[in-house]
Design a protein around this motif. Structure first.
Motif, PDB file in Angstrom:
ATOM      1  N   ALA A  18     -19.028 -45.626  28.597  1.00  0.00           N
ATOM      2  CA  ALA A  18     -17.595 -45.831  28.817  1.00  0.00           C
ATOM      3  C   ALA A  18     -17.334 -45.808  30.312  1.00  0.00           C
ATOM      4  O   ALA A  18     -17.899 -44.979  31.034  1.00  0.00           O
ATOM      5  CB  ALA A  18     -16.772 -44.748  28.114  1.00  0.00           C
ATOM      6  N   TRP A  19     -16.501 -46.724  30.784  1.00  0.00           N
ATOM      7  CA  TRP A  19     -16.196 -46.785  32.215  1.00  0.00           C
ATOM      8  C   TRP A  19     -14.793 -47.352  32.413  1.00  0.00           C
ATOM      9  O   TRP A  19     -14.155 -47.797  31.463  1.00  0.00           O
ATOM     10  CB  TRP A  19     -17.238 -47.628  32.966  1.00  0.00           C
ATOM     11  N   SER A  20     -14.330 -47.324  33.626  1.00  0.00           N
ATOM     12  CA  SER A  20     -13.003 -47.841  33.938  1.00  0.00           C
ATOM     13  C   SER A  20     -13.027 -48.538  35.290  1.00  0.00           C
ATOM     14  O   SER A  20     -14.007 -48.460  36.039  1.00  0.00           O
ATOM     15  CB  SER A  20     -11.972 -46.708  33.951  1.00  0.00           C
ATOM     16  N   GLY A  21     -11.943 -49.211  35.600  1.00  0.00           N
ATOM     17  CA  GLY A  21     -11.812 -49.894  36.877  1.00  0.00           C
ATOM     18  C   GLY A  21     -10.399 -50.413  37.021  1.00  0.00           C
ATOM     19  O   GLY A  21      -9.604 -50.367  36.076  1.00  0.00           O
ATOM     20  N   ASP A  22     -10.066 -50.912  38.196  1.00  0.00           N
ATOM     21  CA  ASP A  22      -8.731 -51.436  38.461  1.00  0.00           C
ATOM     22  C   ASP A  22      -8.750 -52.954  38.490  1.00  0.00           C
ATOM     23  O   ASP A  22      -9.723 -53.581  38.940  1.00  0.00           O
ATOM     24  CB  ASP A  22      -8.214 -50.935  39.814  1.00  0.00           C
TER      25      ASP A  22
END
Length: 431
Positions: free
Chosen positions: A338-342
């Protein structure tokens, strides 16, 4: 198995780019700030055009959204749609803006083929599910307009026939966009970096530019204790802009999105979920996108699931809830990453490129940046080099600063909650 707080793409056959070691130059023709798709593509074309180019990145090469996105490619049409664009700009301008989406895709496919970029490009189409009957009808009307305006090929799929496209009964039919496809985004970063090195671009990862000052006919960039003088500066930081690259930072709204990768899925179940190996999306204000990985062994799901800044476990749990409504068959399949970013949005929902506040800018892709970034990189380089064919239909659209910028992220989060509530209401009311 615990969920890893890591980007799946970085561990799927895409090692870090090989960057030749070099000393910081005192002077270059062009300094490019931001080493994602836009910065790398711009640097390649500039170096091949005879300019000395230094490429600066605060993190690793491709650290931002270029390594974190879903790797889905297509025409990347304007968010307002044909009706909204015609109302705002008139029919002629609306057609020209939509045509740029097709131009960007044409350029991207040609560039990948000509340069032999190893990025797992497969143009297998994308099925976009309609959550409601009203969404289905609206999609059909929009696709007919786009077919008439720019020749977009599409096929409407009835609810009765959607199992041929997706292993789900959740949607009320949908559409197949035949010119869409997918890539492995980290592999594209690595391939572009290799081309940049071959072209003679000096690349400096983990070398943040802490200040840019225009001085007469050139600019001075501060990198630690070193000042680099450049005739031109390209700011390609997009959603990862901050006060150090204020010209971009002040013009985009940064919105956090997340993604997860499933554990490996049995081959027979994968064949049921994605019979044709297509990319997937859905209607809705806050929607989920999803796709098989390049090797066809896992699924990637993404969107605005989970609270901003949440831990990997929370993001995985929130995404599992969204997955369950579409694919209940995945209830027993775990989440491995799981990861995130803008992503960077603009007040007018359009991407922009041009010369603002003393620097060249390209960005504001509004969540559809894979093809646009490579295309804009080529266009921007042509302008700087004084070459023909550097124009786009976006050139006369003002790249305005975001009003009340310090509050923009909070405002976006509030709007996300409001739109999510409206989506939930629509689902409750459907028959």
């Amino acid at each position: 198995m615990a969920v890893r707080d890591a980007i799946y793409w970085n561990e799927a056959g895409a090692p870090d780019p090989v960057v030749p070691v070099a000393d910081l130059p005192r002077q270059v023709d062009v300094a490019v700030v931001g080493a994602g798709f836009t910065g790398l593509a711009t640097a390649i074309h500039l170096a091949r055009g005879g300019r000395s180019v230094a490429l600066f990145e605060a993190g690793k090469i491709g650290h931002g959204c270029s390594s974190r996105n879903g790797g889905m490619v297509g025409p990347s049409f304007h968010k307002l749609g044909m009706t909204g664009l015609i109302a705002k700009y008139g029919e002629k301008k609306a057609y020209a803006i939509m045509q740029e989406g097709m131009n960007a895709l044409d350029h991207f496919e040609a560039f990948v083929a000509e340069e032999k970029l190893d990025c797992d490009l497969h143009m297998r189409g994308r099925f976009r599910g309609a959550r409601t009957e009203a969404d289905y009808d609206a999609t059909a009307r929009e696709c007919e307009r786009l077919n008439k305006a720019v020749g977009l090929p599409f096929e409407m799929v009835s609810r009765a026939g959607q199992r041929a496209e997706i292993g789900s009964d959740f949607y009320r039919g949908g559409v197949v966009y035949l010119r869409d496809g997918g890539i492995q985004p980290r592999k594209l970063v690595v391939s572009l970096a290799a081309k940049a090195a071959e072209a003679g671009v000096l690349m400096f990862p983990e070398c943040p530019v802490t200040g840019i000052r225009r001085d007469g006919e050139a600019s001075e960039l501060r990198c630690g204790d070193t000042v680099v003088r450049a005739g031109e500066v390209v700011v390609a930081t997009n959603a990862y802009a901050d006060r150090r690259t204020e010209a971009m930072h002040s013009r985009v709204v940064q919105i956090e999105t997340g993604a997860v990768a499933t554990e490996e899925i049995p081959a027979d179940l994968m064949a049921e979920l994605s019979p044709k190996g297509r990319m997937f999306g859905e209607s809705g204000r806050i929607f989920m996108w999803f796709r098989p990985t390049s090797d066809g062994k896992r699924f990637i799901f993404g969107g605005r699931m989970g609270s901003p800044g949440c831990a990997a476990e929370e993001r995985a749990a929130a995404t599992k809830t969204a997955i369950a409504r579409v694919f209940p068959q995945l209830a027993d399949i775990g989440i491995s990453h799981a990861w995130s970013g803008d992503v960077a949005y603009t007040p007018d929902h359009a991407p922009h490129l041009g010369f603002e506040d003393g620097v060249w800018l390209a960005g504001g892709y509004c969540g559809s940046g894979v093809t646009r970034s490579v295309y804009f990189g080529a266009k921007l380089a042509r302008r700087i080099l004084g070459q023909p064919d550097g124009e786009t239909a976006f050139d006369d659209l003002a790249f305005n600063k975001v009003p009340f910028k310090p509050f923009s992220r909070f405002a976006a989060e509030m709007m996300t909650r409001w739109w999510a509530w409206q989506d939930a209401r629509d689902l409750c009311n459907r028959v």
